[in-house]
Design an enzyme around this catalytic site. Structure first.
Site, short mmCIF file in Angstrom:
data_model
loop_
_atom_site.label_atom_id
_atom_site.label_comp_id
_atom_site.label_asym_id
_atom_site.label_seq_id
_atom_site.Cartn_x
_atom_site.Cartn_y
_atom_site.Cartn_z
N SER A 282 -30.12 27.26 19.61
CA SER A 282 -29.25 26.99 19.88
C SER A 282 -27.90 27.74 19.96
CB SER A 282 -29.32 25.62 19.37
OG SER A 282 -30.06 25.05 19.65
N LYS B 103 -25.28 28.70 23.09
CA LYS B 103 -24.54 28.10 23.36
C LYS B 103 -23.46 28.57 23.13
CE LYS B 103 -27.07 23.48 22.69
NZ LYS B 103 -28.46 23.38 22.74
N SER C 83 -24.70 19.90 19.59
CA SER C 83 -25.63 21.00 20.36
C SER C 83 -26.45 20.45 21.25
CB SER C 83 -26.95 21.49 19.18
OG SER C 83 -27.10 22.65 19.52
N LYS D 154 -21.84 28.58 14.16
CA LYS D 154 -22.87 27.23 15.49
C LYS D 154 -24.21 27.53 14.80
CE LYS D 154 -23.94 25.16 18.68
NZ LYS D 154 -25.29 24.26 17.72
#
Length: 497
Positions: free
Chosen positions: A91, A94, A149, A261
Protein backbone atom coordinates in the site's frame (compact mmCIF):
# COMPACT_ATOMS: atom_id res chain seq x y z
CA UNK A 1 -27.06 -47.84 27.97
CA UNK A 2 -25.38 -48.42 24.70
CA UNK A 3 -26.61 -45.03 23.60
CA UNK A 4 -24.96 -43.34 26.58
CA UNK A 5 -21.70 -45.15 25.91
CA UNK A 6 -21.79 -44.14 22.30
CA UNK A 7 -22.54 -40.58 23.28
CA UNK A 8 -19.61 -40.48 25.70
CA UNK A 9 -17.32 -41.97 23.11
CA UNK A 10 -18.46 -39.39 20.63
CA UNK A 11 -17.86 -36.54 23.04
CA UNK A 12 -14.44 -37.86 23.96
CA UNK A 13 -13.55 -38.31 20.29
CA UNK A 14 -14.66 -34.79 19.53
CA UNK A 15 -12.65 -33.47 22.45
CA UNK A 16 -9.61 -35.35 21.29
CA UNK A 17 -10.05 -34.05 17.75
CA UNK A 18 -10.47 -30.50 19.02
CA UNK A 19 -7.42 -30.84 21.25
CA UNK A 20 -5.48 -32.25 18.35
CA UNK A 21 -6.55 -29.39 16.12
CA UNK A 22 -5.58 -26.85 18.74
CA UNK A 23 -2.28 -28.62 19.21
CA UNK A 24 -1.61 -28.64 15.48
CA UNK A 25 -2.67 -25.01 15.20
CA UNK A 26 -0.35 -23.99 18.01
CA UNK A 27 2.40 -26.07 16.48
CA UNK A 28 1.91 -24.35 13.11
CA UNK A 29 1.88 -20.96 14.84
CA UNK A 30 5.06 -21.80 16.72
CA UNK A 31 6.71 -23.02 13.52
CA UNK A 32 5.62 -19.89 11.67
CA UNK A 33 6.96 -17.73 14.50
CA UNK A 34 10.24 -19.62 14.46
CA UNK A 35 10.44 -19.23 10.70
CA UNK A 36 9.79 -15.46 10.90
CA UNK A 37 12.41 -15.08 13.60
CA UNK A 38 14.89 -17.07 11.54
CA UNK A 39 14.15 -14.96 8.48
CA UNK A 40 14.50 -11.75 10.49
CA UNK A 41 17.84 -12.94 11.88
CA UNK A 42 19.03 -13.74 8.37
CA UNK A 43 17.99 -10.29 7.13
CA UNK A 44 20.06 -8.71 9.89
CA UNK A 45 23.16 -10.25 8.35
CA UNK A 46 22.61 -8.65 4.93
CA UNK A 47 25.54 -6.27 4.32
CA UNK A 48 24.95 -2.51 4.60
CA UNK A 49 26.67 -0.94 1.60
CA UNK A 50 27.23 2.46 3.20
CA UNK A 51 29.13 0.85 6.09
CA UNK A 52 31.88 0.05 3.60
CA UNK A 53 32.55 3.73 2.81
CA UNK A 54 35.74 5.11 4.34
CA UNK A 55 35.12 7.46 7.29
CA UNK A 56 31.34 6.98 6.97
CA UNK A 57 29.35 6.44 10.19
CA UNK A 58 28.24 2.83 10.67
CA UNK A 59 24.47 2.50 10.34
CA UNK A 60 22.19 0.57 12.69
CA UNK A 61 21.40 -3.12 12.27
CA UNK A 62 17.94 -3.48 10.70
CA UNK A 63 15.72 -6.49 10.03
CA UNK A 64 14.46 -5.02 6.76
CA UNK A 65 15.57 -6.92 3.68
CA UNK A 66 16.08 -3.58 1.90
CA UNK A 67 16.26 -0.04 3.28
CA UNK A 68 17.46 3.45 2.42
CA UNK A 69 17.88 6.74 4.27
CA UNK A 70 18.19 9.70 1.91
CA UNK A 71 18.56 13.42 2.58
CA UNK A 72 15.66 14.86 0.59
CA UNK A 73 17.11 18.13 -0.73
CA UNK A 74 20.57 16.93 -1.74
CA UNK A 75 19.77 13.31 -2.57
CA UNK A 76 22.65 12.16 -0.37
CA UNK A 77 22.30 8.48 0.60
CA UNK A 78 23.15 8.25 4.29
CA UNK A 79 22.24 4.58 4.70
CA UNK A 80 21.90 1.94 2.03
CA UNK A 81 20.99 -1.76 2.26
CA UNK A 82 19.94 -3.55 -0.93
CA UNK A 83 18.70 -0.21 -2.26
CA UNK A 84 18.41 -1.54 -5.84
CA UNK A 85 16.65 -4.79 -4.96
CA UNK A 86 13.20 -5.12 -6.51
CA UNK A 87 10.51 -5.50 -3.86
CA UNK A 88 6.72 -5.35 -3.59
CA UNK A 89 5.61 -1.95 -2.21
CA UNK A 90 2.11 -3.00 -1.09
CA UNK A 91 0.00 0.00 0.00
CA UNK A 92 2.94 2.40 0.01
CA UNK A 93 2.08 2.49 -3.72
CA UNK A 94 -0.62 4.96 -2.73
CA UNK A 95 1.89 7.80 -2.29
CA UNK A 96 2.39 7.76 -6.08
CA UNK A 97 -1.38 7.57 -6.66
CA UNK A 98 -2.08 10.55 -4.40
CA UNK A 99 0.89 12.50 -5.76
CA UNK A 100 -0.57 12.34 -9.27
CA UNK A 101 -4.02 13.23 -7.92
CA UNK A 102 -2.67 16.26 -6.03
CA UNK A 103 -0.90 17.53 -9.15
CA UNK A 104 -3.73 16.98 -11.65
CA UNK A 105 -7.09 17.22 -9.87
CA UNK A 106 -9.04 19.89 -8.01
CA UNK A 107 -9.69 19.01 -4.36
CA UNK A 108 -13.34 19.98 -4.82
CA UNK A 109 -13.89 17.52 -7.67
CA UNK A 110 -16.71 15.02 -7.14
CA UNK A 111 -15.48 11.42 -7.36
CA UNK A 112 -18.11 8.78 -8.14
CA UNK A 113 -17.54 5.15 -7.16
CA UNK A 114 -18.10 2.72 -10.02
CA UNK A 115 -18.83 -1.00 -9.86
CA UNK A 116 -15.28 -1.81 -10.95
CA UNK A 117 -13.77 0.52 -8.36
CA UNK A 118 -15.72 -1.10 -5.53
CA UNK A 119 -15.69 -4.78 -6.50
CA UNK A 120 -12.36 -5.30 -8.30
CA UNK A 121 -10.36 -5.34 -5.05
CA UNK A 122 -9.70 -8.48 -3.02
CA UNK A 123 -12.37 -9.47 -0.54
CA UNK A 124 -11.31 -8.48 2.96
CA UNK A 125 -8.65 -6.00 1.85
CA UNK A 126 -8.59 -2.52 3.34
CA UNK A 127 -11.62 -0.43 2.27
CA UNK A 128 -14.00 2.29 3.50
CA UNK A 129 -17.20 0.41 2.65
CA UNK A 130 -18.21 2.66 -0.23
CA UNK A 131 -21.14 1.56 -2.40
CA UNK A 132 -21.58 1.85 -6.15
CA UNK A 133 -22.88 5.30 -7.15
CA UNK A 134 -21.82 7.05 -3.93
CA UNK A 135 -19.61 10.13 -4.17
CA UNK A 136 -16.93 11.91 -2.18
CA UNK A 137 -14.85 15.00 -2.87
CA UNK A 138 -11.31 14.48 -4.12
CA UNK A 139 -9.97 15.84 -0.81
CA UNK A 140 -12.01 13.29 1.17
CA UNK A 141 -10.77 10.54 -1.12
CA UNK A 142 -7.12 11.44 -0.56
CA UNK A 143 -7.63 11.41 3.20
CA UNK A 144 -9.34 8.04 2.87
CA UNK A 145 -6.36 6.70 0.90
CA UNK A 146 -3.58 8.08 3.09
CA UNK A 147 -5.21 7.73 6.53
CA UNK A 148 -7.24 4.55 6.11
CA UNK A 149 -5.44 3.03 3.08
CA UNK A 150 -8.79 2.43 1.32
CA UNK A 151 -8.27 0.37 -1.83
CA UNK A 152 -11.62 1.01 -3.52
CA UNK A 153 -11.05 4.74 -3.02
CA UNK A 154 -7.68 4.52 -4.80
CA UNK A 155 -9.52 2.84 -7.68
CA UNK A 156 -12.18 5.57 -7.80
CA UNK A 157 -9.55 8.32 -7.86
CA UNK A 158 -7.69 6.51 -10.64
CA UNK A 159 -10.87 6.27 -12.74
CA UNK A 160 -11.73 9.92 -12.13
CA UNK A 161 -8.32 11.13 -13.30
CA UNK A 162 -7.43 8.60 -15.98
CA UNK A 163 -10.88 7.71 -17.28
CA UNK A 164 -10.08 4.07 -16.55
CA UNK A 165 -7.84 2.35 -14.03
CA UNK A 166 -5.61 1.07 -16.84
CA UNK A 167 -5.11 4.58 -18.20
CA UNK A 168 -4.18 5.80 -14.74
CA UNK A 169 -1.62 3.00 -14.38
CA UNK A 170 0.02 4.30 -17.55
CA UNK A 171 0.18 7.72 -15.90
CA UNK A 172 1.78 6.16 -12.82
CA UNK A 173 4.60 4.59 -14.81
CA UNK A 174 5.12 7.79 -16.82
CA UNK A 175 5.30 9.84 -13.62
CA UNK A 176 7.80 7.41 -12.07
CA UNK A 177 10.00 7.63 -15.16
CA UNK A 178 9.76 11.44 -15.12
CA UNK A 179 10.95 11.48 -11.50
CA UNK A 180 13.95 9.31 -12.42
CA UNK A 181 12.83 5.78 -11.52
CA UNK A 182 14.44 3.09 -13.68
CA UNK A 183 13.77 -0.05 -11.62
CA UNK A 184 10.02 0.18 -11.01
CA UNK A 185 6.81 -0.99 -12.65
CA UNK A 186 3.28 -0.42 -11.39
CA UNK A 187 0.14 -2.42 -12.23
CA UNK A 188 -2.54 -0.82 -10.05
CA UNK A 189 -3.18 2.31 -7.93
CA UNK A 190 -3.53 0.55 -4.55
CA UNK A 191 -0.62 -1.92 -4.28
CA UNK A 192 -2.46 -5.21 -3.88
CA UNK A 193 -0.15 -8.01 -4.94
CA UNK A 194 0.83 -8.45 -8.56
CA UNK A 195 4.10 -10.07 -9.62
CA UNK A 196 4.69 -7.27 -12.11
CA UNK A 197 4.06 -4.55 -9.54
CA UNK A 198 7.41 -3.73 -7.96
CA UNK A 199 9.91 -1.02 -7.10
CA UNK A 200 13.22 -0.56 -5.23
CA UNK A 201 14.05 1.42 -2.09
CA UNK A 202 16.06 3.88 -4.19
CA UNK A 203 13.28 4.48 -6.73
CA UNK A 204 10.69 4.79 -4.01
CA UNK A 205 12.85 7.32 -2.15
CA UNK A 206 12.84 9.44 -5.33
CA UNK A 207 9.02 9.25 -5.46
CA UNK A 208 8.86 10.06 -1.74
CA UNK A 209 10.99 13.18 -2.26
CA UNK A 210 8.31 14.53 -4.61
CA UNK A 211 5.47 13.43 -2.34
CA UNK A 212 6.88 15.02 0.82
CA UNK A 213 7.62 18.21 -1.09
CA UNK A 214 3.85 18.75 -1.25
CA UNK A 215 2.61 20.45 1.92
CA UNK A 216 -0.97 19.18 1.56
CA UNK A 217 0.13 15.55 1.15
CA UNK A 218 2.43 15.86 4.16
CA UNK A 219 -0.51 17.04 6.24
CA UNK A 220 -2.75 14.21 5.06
CA UNK A 221 -0.14 11.50 5.58
CA UNK A 222 0.52 12.68 9.15
CA UNK A 223 -3.16 12.68 10.13
CA UNK A 224 -4.16 10.18 12.80
CA UNK A 225 -7.96 10.63 12.67
CA UNK A 226 -10.25 11.98 9.94
CA UNK A 227 -14.05 12.26 9.84
CA UNK A 228 -16.26 12.21 6.73
CA UNK A 229 -19.73 13.60 7.37
CA UNK A 230 -22.79 12.03 5.72
CA UNK A 231 -24.27 13.68 2.63
CA UNK A 232 -27.13 13.03 0.24
CA UNK A 233 -24.79 10.96 -1.94
CA UNK A 234 -22.98 9.23 0.93
CA UNK A 235 -25.21 8.57 3.94
CA UNK A 236 -22.70 7.23 6.47
CA UNK A 237 -20.63 9.00 9.13
CA UNK A 238 -17.10 7.68 8.63
CA UNK A 239 -14.40 7.93 11.28
CA UNK A 240 -11.06 6.97 9.80
CA UNK A 241 -8.19 6.01 12.12
CA UNK A 242 -4.65 5.44 10.92
CA UNK A 243 -2.77 2.29 11.93
CA UNK A 244 0.58 4.05 11.51
CA UNK A 245 2.47 3.71 14.80
CA UNK A 246 4.80 6.64 14.04
CA UNK A 247 1.96 9.13 14.52
CA UNK A 248 1.30 11.07 17.75
CA UNK A 249 -0.09 8.96 20.57
CA UNK A 250 1.15 5.70 19.03
CA UNK A 251 3.83 3.39 20.40
CA UNK A 252 6.59 4.59 18.00
CA UNK A 253 5.52 8.23 17.76
CA UNK A 254 8.32 10.35 16.26
CA UNK A 255 8.54 14.03 17.16
CA UNK A 256 10.10 15.19 13.89
CA UNK A 257 7.80 13.25 11.57
CA UNK A 258 6.64 15.09 8.45
CA UNK A 259 4.48 12.29 7.09
CA UNK A 260 4.37 8.54 6.54
CA UNK A 261 2.55 5.71 4.69
CA UNK A 262 2.35 2.05 5.67
CA UNK A 263 1.91 -1.02 3.51
CA UNK A 264 1.30 -4.73 3.98
CA UNK A 265 0.53 -7.86 1.97
CA UNK A 266 1.50 -11.44 2.73
CA UNK A 267 3.91 -11.38 -0.22
CA UNK A 268 5.39 -7.96 0.45
CA UNK A 269 5.42 -8.31 4.26
CA UNK A 270 5.46 -4.86 5.89
CA UNK A 271 6.74 -1.75 4.16
CA UNK A 272 6.98 1.82 5.39
CA UNK A 273 7.82 5.14 3.69
CA UNK A 274 8.41 8.13 5.99
CA UNK A 275 9.86 11.62 6.18
CA UNK A 276 11.26 13.56 9.15
CA UNK A 277 12.85 17.01 9.43
CA UNK A 278 15.13 18.48 12.09
CA UNK A 279 17.60 21.41 12.15
CA UNK A 280 17.25 22.03 8.43
CA UNK A 281 17.91 18.40 7.47
CA UNK A 282 15.05 16.57 5.75
CA UNK A 283 15.32 12.77 5.68
CA UNK A 284 13.42 10.19 3.63
CA UNK A 285 13.32 6.61 4.98
CA UNK A 286 12.10 3.55 3.04
CA UNK A 287 12.09 0.08 4.59
CA UNK A 288 10.81 -2.94 2.67
CA UNK A 289 10.01 -6.55 3.52
CA UNK A 290 9.89 -6.51 7.31
CA UNK A 291 7.70 -8.10 9.96
CA UNK A 292 5.62 -5.76 12.10
CA UNK A 293 6.38 -3.86 14.26
CA UNK A 294 10.05 -3.90 13.21
CA UNK A 295 9.36 -1.49 10.32
CA UNK A 296 8.55 1.24 12.84
CA UNK A 297 11.50 0.48 15.12
CA UNK A 298 13.94 0.42 12.20
CA UNK A 299 12.57 3.68 10.79
CA UNK A 300 13.04 5.46 14.12
CA UNK A 301 16.56 4.03 14.44
CA UNK A 302 17.48 5.21 10.96
CA UNK A 303 16.10 8.72 11.53
CA UNK A 304 18.04 9.00 14.80
CA UNK A 305 21.19 7.75 13.06
CA UNK A 306 20.87 10.36 10.33
CA UNK A 307 20.23 13.34 12.58
CA UNK A 308 22.97 12.35 15.04
CA UNK A 309 25.80 11.58 12.61
CA UNK A 310 25.50 14.06 9.72
CA UNK A 311 25.65 17.81 9.23
CA UNK A 312 24.40 20.31 6.64
CA UNK A 313 27.04 22.77 5.40
CA UNK A 314 26.04 25.85 3.42
CA UNK A 315 28.14 25.93 0.26
CA UNK A 316 28.26 29.72 -0.18
CA UNK A 317 29.67 30.10 3.36
CA UNK A 318 32.44 27.54 2.90
CA UNK A 319 33.39 27.47 -0.77
CA UNK A 320 36.60 29.32 -1.72
CA UNK A 321 37.85 27.47 -4.80
CA UNK A 322 35.49 29.26 -7.19
CA UNK A 323 36.23 32.84 -6.06
CA UNK A 324 38.90 34.69 -8.14
CA UNK A 325 41.84 36.04 -6.13
CA UNK A 326 42.09 39.30 -8.07
CA UNK A 327 38.63 40.63 -7.46
CA UNK A 328 39.68 44.21 -8.29
CA UNK A 329 39.43 43.43 -11.99
CA UNK A 330 36.05 41.77 -11.68
CA UNK A 331 34.22 44.26 -9.49
CA UNK A 332 34.21 47.90 -8.51
CA UNK A 333 32.29 49.82 -5.91
CA UNK A 334 32.03 52.97 -7.96
CA UNK A 335 31.94 53.77 -11.65
CA UNK A 336 30.14 56.18 -13.94
CA UNK A 337 27.19 53.82 -14.34
CA UNK A 338 26.76 53.05 -10.65
CA UNK A 339 28.02 50.52 -8.15
CA UNK A 340 28.30 47.26 -10.02
CA UNK A 341 27.13 44.09 -8.33
CA UNK A 342 28.68 40.75 -9.26
CA UNK A 343 26.80 39.11 -12.09
CA UNK A 344 27.44 35.55 -10.83
CA UNK A 345 27.04 34.13 -7.32
CA UNK A 346 26.62 30.81 -5.58
CA UNK A 347 23.06 30.06 -4.51
CA UNK A 348 22.92 30.94 -0.81
CA UNK A 349 20.37 28.21 -0.04
CA UNK A 350 22.34 25.26 -1.42
CA UNK A 351 24.10 22.93 1.01
CA UNK A 352 25.82 19.57 1.21
CA UNK A 353 25.45 16.77 3.77
CA UNK A 354 28.57 15.09 5.16
CA UNK A 355 29.48 13.19 8.34
CA UNK A 356 29.99 15.25 11.49
CA UNK A 357 33.61 14.10 11.56
CA UNK A 358 34.33 15.47 8.06
CA UNK A 359 35.28 18.96 6.93
CA UNK A 360 34.14 20.89 3.86
CA UNK A 361 37.74 20.99 2.60
CA UNK A 362 37.72 17.19 2.37
CA UNK A 363 35.07 17.19 -0.35
CA UNK A 364 35.86 17.03 -4.06
CA UNK A 365 34.05 19.38 -6.44
CA UNK A 366 33.47 19.40 -10.18
CA UNK A 367 31.94 22.17 -12.30
CA UNK A 368 29.23 21.17 -14.76
CA UNK A 369 27.45 23.24 -17.41
CA UNK A 370 25.19 20.40 -18.58
CA UNK A 371 22.70 20.01 -15.74
CA UNK A 372 21.40 23.38 -14.60
CA UNK A 373 18.10 24.56 -13.12
CA UNK A 374 16.17 27.80 -12.80
CA UNK A 375 18.43 30.76 -13.67
CA UNK A 376 21.60 28.79 -13.07
CA UNK A 377 24.40 28.86 -15.60
CA UNK A 378 26.47 26.08 -14.00
CA UNK A 379 26.39 23.56 -11.17
CA UNK A 380 29.13 22.59 -8.71
CA UNK A 381 28.78 18.92 -7.69
CA UNK A 382 30.38 17.65 -4.47
CA UNK A 383 31.50 14.18 -3.44
CA UNK A 384 33.01 12.80 -0.25
CA UNK A 385 35.03 9.60 -0.61
CA UNK A 386 33.23 8.93 -3.87
CA UNK A 387 29.71 9.54 -2.49
CA UNK A 388 27.54 12.34 -3.90
CA UNK A 389 26.79 14.71 -1.03
CA UNK A 390 25.07 17.61 -2.79
CA UNK A 391 25.52 20.44 -5.25
CA UNK A 392 25.36 24.21 -5.57
CA UNK A 393 24.16 26.26 -8.50
CA UNK A 394 25.98 29.24 -9.98
CA UNK A 395 23.33 31.80 -10.81
CA UNK A 396 23.16 35.16 -12.56
CA UNK A 397 22.86 38.03 -10.12
CA UNK A 398 20.75 41.17 -10.51
CA UNK A 399 22.22 44.24 -12.25
CA UNK A 400 23.63 47.29 -10.46
CA UNK A 401 21.11 49.28 -8.45
CA UNK A 402 22.88 52.40 -7.16
CA UNK A 403 23.91 55.52 -9.08
CA UNK A 404 27.26 57.21 -9.34
CA UNK A 405 28.04 60.23 -7.21
CA UNK A 406 30.36 62.51 -9.22
CA UNK A 407 31.31 64.57 -6.16
CA UNK A 408 32.29 61.64 -3.97
CA UNK A 409 35.74 60.08 -4.24
CA UNK A 410 35.99 56.42 -5.16
CA UNK A 411 36.53 54.62 -1.86
CA UNK A 412 36.20 51.00 -0.92
CA UNK A 413 32.87 50.08 0.63
CA UNK A 414 33.25 48.29 3.95
CA UNK A 415 30.71 45.89 5.37
CA UNK A 416 28.88 47.27 8.42
CA UNK A 417 29.32 43.89 10.06
CA UNK A 418 32.95 42.96 9.82
CA UNK A 419 32.50 39.54 11.33
CA UNK A 420 29.53 38.60 9.17
CA UNK A 421 30.52 35.82 6.73
CA UNK A 422 30.23 36.98 3.15
CA UNK A 423 28.94 34.71 0.41
CA UNK A 424 31.57 33.42 -1.96
CA UNK A 425 30.99 34.99 -5.36
CA UNK A 426 32.49 35.05 -8.80
CA UNK A 427 32.95 38.79 -9.46
CA UNK A 428 32.77 40.40 -12.87
CA UNK A 429 32.45 44.20 -13.25
CA UNK A 430 30.21 44.45 -16.28
CA UNK A 431 30.79 48.21 -16.66
CA UNK A 432 34.56 47.85 -16.99
CA UNK A 433 34.10 45.06 -19.45
CA UNK A 434 31.69 47.18 -21.53
CA UNK A 435 34.03 50.20 -21.49
CA UNK A 436 36.96 48.03 -22.56
CA UNK A 437 34.92 46.58 -25.42
CA UNK A 438 33.74 50.07 -26.49
CA UNK A 439 37.31 51.39 -26.45
CA UNK A 440 38.57 48.58 -28.62
CA UNK A 441 35.61 49.04 -30.97
CA UNK A 442 36.29 52.79 -31.26
CA UNK A 443 39.95 52.21 -32.16
CA UNK A 444 38.92 49.67 -34.75
CA UNK A 445 36.38 52.07 -36.32
CA UNK A 446 38.96 54.91 -36.47
CA UNK A 447 41.50 52.63 -38.13
CA UNK A 448 38.96 51.49 -40.71
CA UNK A 449 37.93 55.08 -41.43
CA UNK A 450 41.53 56.27 -41.95
CA UNK A 451 42.26 53.36 -44.23
CA UNK A 452 39.15 54.03 -46.29
CA UNK A 453 39.93 57.75 -46.49
CA UNK A 454 43.45 57.16 -47.75
CA UNK A 455 42.30 54.67 -50.39
CA UNK A 456 39.44 56.81 -51.77
CA UNK A 457 40.95 60.34 -51.69
CA UNK A 458 42.47 61.56 -55.06
CA UNK A 459 45.14 64.21 -55.01
CA UNK A 460 44.58 66.22 -58.30
CA UNK A 461 47.57 67.38 -60.33
CA UNK A 462 48.34 71.01 -59.93
CA UNK A 463 47.88 73.02 -63.07
CA UNK A 464 50.90 74.98 -64.07
CA UNK A 465 50.16 78.63 -64.71
CA UNK A 466 51.78 80.05 -67.70
CA UNK A 467 53.40 83.35 -67.22
CA UNK A 468 53.26 85.01 -70.55
CA UNK A 469 55.55 87.85 -71.07
CA UNK A 470 54.64 90.19 -73.76
CA UNK A 471 57.52 91.27 -75.89
CA UNK A 472 57.59 93.61 -78.79
CA UNK A 473 57.26 92.04 -82.21
CA UNK A 474 59.70 93.51 -84.44
CA UNK A 475 57.81 92.38 -87.47
CA UNK A 476 54.62 94.16 -86.39
CA UNK A 477 54.29 97.87 -86.55
CA UNK A 478 51.03 99.31 -85.54
CA UNK A 479 48.54 96.56 -85.96
CA UNK A 480 49.06 93.13 -84.19
CA UNK A 481 48.25 90.05 -86.14
CA UNK A 482 46.36 87.19 -84.34
CA UNK A 483 48.08 83.84 -84.26
CA UNK A 484 46.18 80.92 -85.51
CA UNK A 485 44.59 78.92 -82.61
CA UNK A 486 46.88 76.24 -81.34
CA UNK A 487 49.89 77.35 -83.29
CA UNK A 488 52.83 78.33 -81.16
CA UNK A 489 55.39 80.78 -82.33
CA UNK A 490 58.88 79.71 -81.81
CA UNK A 491 60.76 81.81 -79.41
CA UNK A 492 64.44 81.62 -79.15
CA UNK A 493 65.20 84.17 -76.56
CA UNK A 494 62.41 83.85 -73.94
CA UNK A 495 61.04 80.95 -71.92
CA UNK A 496 57.54 80.55 -70.80
CA UNK A 497 57.44 79.58 -67.12
Amino acid sequence: MNFKIAKNVLYRSASLLLAGALFLGNAVTVCATVDREAEAEARKNIPVETNEIENWPDGPVTTAEAAILMEANTGTILYGKNIHQKSYPASTTKILTTLIAAETADMNDTVTFSNEAVFSIERGSSNMGMDVGETLTMEQCLYGILVYSANETANAVAEHIGGTIDNFVVMMNEKAAEIGCTESHFMNPHGLHDENHYTTPYDFALIAREFFNNEMLCKMSSTLHYVIEPTSTQPDLMELWSKNKLLPGKSYAYDYLVGSKTGYTSDAHSALVSCAQKDGMKLICVVMKEDSPAQFADTVALFDYGFANFQCLNVSEHETAYTPDNTNFFTSNSDIFGSSKPIMTLNEDDYIVIPNTADFSETTSTLSYDETKDASIATINYTYNGINVGSASVKLEASAQTTYDFESPAVPVESPEENKPQPKVIFVNIIKVILLILGIAALFIIAVFLRSFIQNYHFGRRKRRRKIRLVPNRNLKGNRKRRPFGKRRRRNNWDIS
